[in-house]
Write an enzyme that holds these catalytic residues in place. Structure first.
Site, PDB file in Angstrom:
ATOM      1  CD  GLU A  23       9.326   0.171  -3.126  1.00  0.00           C
ATOM      2  OE1 GLU A  23       8.181  -0.311  -3.231  1.00  0.00           O
ATOM      3  OE2 GLU A  23       9.894   0.810  -4.014  1.00  0.00           O
ATOM      4  NE  ARG A  65      -3.656  -1.605  -0.638  1.00  0.00           N
ATOM      5  CZ  ARG A  65      -2.503  -0.925  -0.538  1.00  0.00           C
ATOM      6  NH1 ARG A  65      -2.474   0.302  -0.098  1.00  0.00           N
ATOM      7  NH2 ARG A  65      -1.375  -1.488  -0.897  1.00  0.00           N
ATOM      8  CE  LYS A  78       5.169   3.105   0.475  1.00  0.00           C
ATOM      9  NZ  LYS A  78       6.286   2.264   0.874  1.00  0.00           N
TER      10      LYS A  78
HETATM   11  P1  ATP Z   1       2.242   2.193  -1.964  1.00  0.00           P
HETATM   12  O1  ATP Z   1       1.437   1.247  -2.808  1.00  0.00           O
HETATM   13  O2  ATP Z   1       1.557   3.435  -1.610  1.00  0.00           O
HETATM   14  O3  ATP Z   1       3.652   2.398  -2.450  1.00  0.00           O
HETATM   15  P2  ATP Z   1       2.909  -0.057  -0.491  1.00  0.00           P
HETATM   16  O4  ATP Z   1       1.804  -0.901  -0.035  1.00  0.00           O
HETATM   17  O5  ATP Z   1       3.557  -0.504  -1.731  1.00  0.00           O
HETATM   18  O6  ATP Z   1       2.409   1.422  -0.595  1.00  0.00           O
HETATM   19  P3  ATP Z   1       5.071  -1.000   1.077  1.00  0.00           P
HETATM   20  O7  ATP Z   1       6.196  -0.287   1.687  1.00  0.00           O
HETATM   21  O8  ATP Z   1       5.356  -1.928  -0.037  1.00  0.00           O
HETATM   22  O9  ATP Z   1       4.027   0.106   0.616  1.00  0.00           O
HETATM   23  O10 ATP Z   1       4.205  -1.718   2.190  1.00  0.00           O
HETATM   24  C1  ATP Z   1       4.763  -2.519   3.180  1.00  0.00           C
HETATM   25  C2  ATP Z   1       3.733  -3.472   3.672  1.00  0.00           C
HETATM   26  O11 ATP Z   1       2.589  -2.780   4.168  1.00  0.00           O
HETATM   27  C3  ATP Z   1       3.248  -4.391   2.583  1.00  0.00           C
HETATM   28  O12 ATP Z   1       3.230  -5.700   3.085  1.00  0.00           O
HETATM   29  C4  ATP Z   1       1.860  -3.911   2.283  1.00  0.00           C
HETATM   30  O13 ATP Z   1       1.036  -4.958   1.883  1.00  0.00           O
HETATM   31  C5  ATP Z   1       1.417  -3.298   3.613  1.00  0.00           C
HETATM   32  N1  ATP Z   1       0.446  -2.229   3.400  1.00  0.00           N
HETATM   33  C6  ATP Z   1       0.614  -1.122   2.667  1.00  0.00           C
HETATM   34  N2  ATP Z   1      -0.493  -0.372   2.640  1.00  0.00           N
HETATM   35  C7  ATP Z   1      -1.410  -1.019   3.404  1.00  0.00           C
HETATM   36  C8  ATP Z   1      -2.780  -0.755   3.771  1.00  0.00           C
HETATM   37  N3  ATP Z   1      -3.425   0.335   3.339  1.00  0.00           N
HETATM   38  N4  ATP Z   1      -3.389  -1.654   4.561  1.00  0.00           N
HETATM   39  C9  ATP Z   1      -2.750  -2.748   4.992  1.00  0.00           C
HETATM   40  N5  ATP Z   1      -1.477  -3.050   4.689  1.00  0.00           N
HETATM   41  C10 ATP Z   1      -0.806  -2.202   3.893  1.00  0.00           C
HETATM   42 MG    MG Z   2       4.819  -1.728  -2.466  1.00  0.00          MG
END
Ligand code: ATP
Ligand code: MG
Length: 576
Positions: A52, A278, A288
């Site tokens: 995102e 994760r 984020k």
């Molecule tokens: P936040 O929850 O902080 O907004 P997010 O996971 O929603 O972060 P996205 O942009 O949706 O952020 O993430 C893109 C991809 O990265 C998704 O498929 C998510 O599962 C993966 N991802 C995000 N954080 C992690 C992590 N700590 N370890 C492994 N994969 C991750």
């Molecule tokens: Mg997300």
């Protein structure tokens, strides 16, 4: 920050605490291998990374990128980059650009397959209409709070919205009017009609569309209704022909809903979702929202602050894509949440830089040494090996003269027995040069040591005494007349606690000593030509990287990427 005790040059290749994790197939790769063997999806493998664009990528995203891209490569498949950009209010083009740069830097290649969920808004709208027409969605007038109150709890079923049985024709007409901009934000939503008593709360008539009179970074003002992430993510995978929709564990509860959409919509392809744990890393945070808070409130200098776990922060700190990939291979892919110790990430960068970073000499906290028996005005050019780990790295010339800088720490007036550096009357070896003996300590009127007067032994050019006397300590040094000045930034963990959310929360746990900027550091002259991003080992002081923002000719700035050894010591048991 603790300083390593006498790291001998022989020990400068770092020992490792990392356990040798076998690079065996993880459970997701096993699923993919089984699918390929069974000929599912016509033998195709197609993955994606779906960020995102509401922030910068971090080391957790790197895990997901390497997993998805790695699988595509290993199975001869394809890999897409897709921005899941359903929320016009938090998304910005700045983030889109930084994400593309970071994914590329990490080594993943989406070729010509760059997509945006917003490209599918027309299709998603048509599919929403499809659900209404089949009696599987309705326009609802409950407010956000009411929707929540009506949803029930894990132990109690929800209550139906008063609009749940709105006639199909009426919902169709109202949805069209929502799109036409006839209603203010929040007035109506579109909801799926599934089951208000479903044990999984996600299935209790979830929201599909909301009214939001906001400009979108790509579609501009074309839309004033936007699909929710849940109504977008799985369908986007279906549109792109993604075979294995890999995501993190918290989306496990969403899977039945994503499957419901796939089953009830005329999608061209049926993706399957698989969840993995994760990455959590000690002494750091990855949300984020929280990273944004650190940046906005000035706790760090920006998204690329070298103390942050963001990809741009790690890059600026001096991390390499190779080290991050190796780290990801070491930690593997699991089904249960855990916290990985930060020292494992440091192990990975040391392991890589040990092989590729040239060794140079830099004195961070200078103390002057005058060699009283060295001829005034004489300069010797000493030939020094650039990297003992890499013969191809060659040699360079380093000037040696009568006045030198050494580290303040390398001299102690009242040294304990096991202090193998310089002491009054004591002898040490200067790296690449001679043995020297301390004859006199010069102090200022405040009693501070300002200079050491030493003699050198001209017969010890090889670094060894002819008479067989043993000298244990070896110091790095820089010729005063030839030194170039630099600012050197030393970093410690950004947080005081391994789990920064504990206690009074991550802001309260910020480490006030996480950055120490040393000015007036003395570097050997070969570093005058350092360019932003150059990586070196300062002998005995660690791995350093010329700062990509502030380093320029005439003003050298180096960031410490990592110390030579794990000075944060033990791998704590943090799993849980
Ligand atoms: P936040 O929850 O902080 O907004 P997010 O996971 O929603 O972060 P996205 O942009 O949706 O952020 O993430 C893109 C991809 O990265 C998704 O498929 C998510 O599962 C993966 N991802 C995000 N954080 C992690 C992590 N700590 N370890 C492994 N994969 C991750
Ligand atoms: Mg997300």
């Amino acid at each position: 920050m603790t300083r390593p005790e006498d790291p001998g040059f022989e020990n400068a290749t770092d020992s490792t605490d990392a356990t040798d994790v076998a690079k065996e197939r993880d459970f997701i790769r096993q699923i993919v291998a089984d699918d390929v063997a069974a000929g599912r999806n016509g033998g195709r493998v197609h993955t994606r990374f779906p960020p995102e664009p509401n922030g910068y990528l971090h080391i957790g995203h790197a895990k997901s990128i390497h997993l998805n891209y790695g699988i595509a490569q290993e199975f001869g498949g394809k890999f897409n980059l897709r921005f899941d950009d359903t929320n016009p209010e938090t998304e910005e083009t700045e983030y889109v650009e930084s994400i593309m740069r970071d994914v590329r830097w990490l080594g993943a290649n989406w070729e010509d397959r760059l997509f945006y969920a917003s490209d599918y808004f027309d299709t998603l709208y048509a599919w929403a209409v499809h659900l209404i027409e089949h009696g599987k969605a309705y326009v609802c007038s409950l407010s956000e709070d009411e929707v929540r109150a009506y949803r029930g709890t894990v132990t109690e079923p929800g209550r139906p919205s008063p609009d749940r049985d709105r006639p199909i024709a009426e919902s169709l007409a109202m949805f069209a009017r929502m799109r036409a901009g006839e209603f203010p934000d929040g007035k109506y939503t579109l909801r799926a009609k599934i089951d208000m008593a479903h044990p999984n709360m996600k299935m209790r008539d979830p929201l599909l569309y909301r009214i939001k009179h906001a400009s979108h970074h790509r579609t501009g003002d074309k839309w004033c209704i936007y699909p929710f992430y849940d109504f977008t993510h799985g369908q986007s995978d279906a549109i792109e022909g993604i075979t294995h929709s890999i995501c993190t564990l918290e989306f496990e509860v969403n899977r039945p809903l994503y499957d419901w959409f796939i089953q009830n919509l005329p999608v061209p392809h049926e993706p399957h979702q698989y969840e993995f744990a994760r990455l959590n890393l000690s002494y750091t945070i990855m949300s984020k929202r929280k990273l944004l808070q650190l940046v906005r409130d000035g706790h760090v200098s920006g998204w690329d602050d070298p103390r942050l776990p963001t990809i741009c922060g790690l890059r600026r700190r001096g991390y390499t894509p190779e080290a991050i990939r190796e780290f990801n291979q070491r930690i593997g892919v699991a089904k249960a949440d855990s916290t990985v110790d930060y020292s494992l990430l440091e192990w990975a960068i040391r392991d890589h830089l040990n092989r590729v970073a040239p060794r140079v000499m830099a004195v961070l906290r200078p103390l002057k040494v005058v060699l009283t028996n060295y001829p005034q005005g004489q300069v010797e050019q000493l030939t020094c090996v650039n990297n003992p780990e890499d013969p191809a790295a060659g040699t360079r010339q380093v000037p040696f003269a009568r006045e030198l800088w050494i580290e303040q720490d390398d001299f102690r007036e009242d040294a304990p027995a096991k202090f193998f550096r310089l002491r009054p009357g004591g002898e040490v070896r200067l790296k690449h040069a001679y043995l020297i003996r301390c004859e006199e300590v010069v102090k200022n009127e405040r009693g501070e040591i300002v200079e050491l007067r030493c003699t050198y032994d001209p017969a010890t050019r090889s670094g060894e005494a002819q008479d067989g006397r043993k000298v244990k300590g070896t110091l790095h040094w820089v010729s005063c007349a030839h030194a170039v000045e630099a600012e050197v930034r030393l970093y410690d963990h950004l947080f005081n606690r391994p789990l920064p959310e504990e206690g009074d929360g991550f802001i309260a746990n910020l480490n006030p000593a996480s950055l120490e900027a040393l000015r007036g550091c003395k570097l050997e002259p070969s570093l005058a030509a350092a360019r932003p991003g150059d990586r070196v080992q300062f002998l005995r002081n660690g791995y350093f990287c010329a700062d990509s923002e502030d380093c320029r000719p005439g003003k050298l700035v180096f960031n410490r990427t990592a110390t030579l050894k794990d000075t944060w010591a033990k791998i704590a048991a943090l799993s849980g």
